[in-house]
Structure formats: C-alpha cells, structure tokens
Motif scaffolding. Sequence first.
Motif, PDB file in Angstrom:
ATOM      1  N   CYS A 294     -13.151  -0.638   0.399  1.00 37.57           N
ATOM      2  CA  CYS A 294     -12.621   0.712   0.600  1.00 37.57           C
ATOM      3  C   CYS A 294     -13.671   1.772   0.260  1.00 37.57           C
ATOM      4  CB  CYS A 294     -11.354   0.917  -0.222  1.00 37.57           C
ATOM      5  SG  CYS A 294      -9.919   0.084   0.487  1.00 37.57           S
TER       6      CYS A 294
ATOM      7  N   THR B 148       0.850  -1.187   0.000  1.00 36.08           N
ATOM      8  CA  THR B 148       0.000   0.000   0.000  1.00 36.08           C
ATOM      9  C   THR B 148       0.888   1.240   0.000  1.00 36.08           C
ATOM     10  OG1 THR B 148      -1.606  -1.199   1.340  1.00 36.08           O
ATOM     11  CG2 THR B 148      -1.924   1.154   1.126  1.00 36.08           C
TER      12      THR B 148
ATOM     13  N   VAL C  34      -5.120   6.000  -1.698  1.00 34.21           N
ATOM     14  CA  VAL C  34      -4.210   4.859  -1.590  1.00 34.21           C
ATOM     15  C   VAL C  34      -3.986   4.230  -2.964  1.00 34.21           C
ATOM     16  CG1 VAL C  34      -4.799   4.339   0.804  1.00 34.21           C
ATOM     17  CG2 VAL C  34      -6.065   3.242  -1.043  1.00 34.21           C
TER      18      VAL C  34
ATOM     19  N   TYR D  81       0.580   5.518  -0.066  1.00 39.37           N
ATOM     20  CA  TYR D  81      -0.372   6.539   0.355  1.00 39.37           C
ATOM     21  C   TYR D  81      -0.029   7.872  -0.285  1.00 39.37           C
ATOM     22  CZ  TYR D  81      -1.318   2.965   3.815  1.00 39.37           C
ATOM     23  OH  TYR D  81      -1.633   1.769   4.415  1.00 39.37           O
TER      24      TYR D  81
ATOM     25  N   LEU E  27      -6.999  -0.002   7.002  1.00 41.17           N
ATOM     26  CA  LEU E  27      -6.505   1.074   6.132  1.00 41.17           C
ATOM     27  C   LEU E  27      -7.106   2.418   6.524  1.00 41.17           C
ATOM     28  CD1 LEU E  27      -6.571  -0.687   2.678  1.00 41.17           C
ATOM     29  CD2 LEU E  27      -4.559   0.241   3.814  1.00 41.17           C
TER      30      LEU E  27
END
Length: 145
Positions: free
Chosen positions: A118, A38, A91, A40, A79
């Motif tokens: 998400c 991941t 993300v 960001y 997350l």
Amino acid sequence: MTRLDANDATRVPISTDDDIRQRVADLLQRAIRRQWWTLYLDENDVQRPVLMPMARYPEHPHEPCGDDGTAAEVMANQLENIVTGIGAAKVIFVWERPGTDELTEADRMWAGALGAACRSAAIAVRAQLLLHDRGVRWIALDDAV
C-alpha cells in the motif's frame, strides 16, 4: 450492548486508535472465519459507507499472481482503484481469523506485506487490527514482518 447505527458510522469521525478499535468491535465483534475486511475513511476520518470482506485470499502474501506481482501487490492495486472510486483518503484493515489474540507468523506477514504494498501504491493505511475469538487486537507496526 449498544449497536452502532449505520447513519452514525458515516457521520461520526473515528480519529483515535481507541475510536478505531471500538468501531471495529461494534461492526464485526468476533471472528467467524478467515477473511480480511477493509474500512475506508475520508480526509476527516469519517467512515465511507463501504465495508468490504474478502475471503479466500492466498495463504502467503508473497505468492506470485501472474505478471501482476505478488498477492499483496495485487490486493494493493485493487485497493487503489476502490480508494479513488469512493473518494477515500485512508484505509483500515481487519484480519479476521478464529483463534486467540496471539499474532501468528501469517498475521505478521500479511500485515507487513500489504502495508508495504500500500505504501508503494500511495495508499494511506490508518490501522491494521486482528479480529479473533474474543474481540479485536491492534496490530502495531512493530508486530508486522
């Protein structure tokens, strides 16, 4: 080959799809093992100084995880805490696995399930990519199940 300087990674925006593909290629290059990364981004598409791998995630995204929901839902909830904690706005997911650049059913399932989880958690997913033996492949929304 020019390697990405860590300071540049946290200063130079990665706004376009090509920018994202190149950044992932610069940082991760090729698949070594099955894991999920991941990255960001802030509101200006600048990468936050956090790059997180996660190995040993479940085989199936709809696998129940106790009372907390499915594996994908639990990951999205985790997350959400990270995004809030580091001040990220978006993300990028990178699904690393050895093999060809052909998307497997598992690749599609995970991309679709985590993307949906998400969205439910109000996390903006900017992109999902596959890191394979030869480099990086974009996972289009149409590819996800």
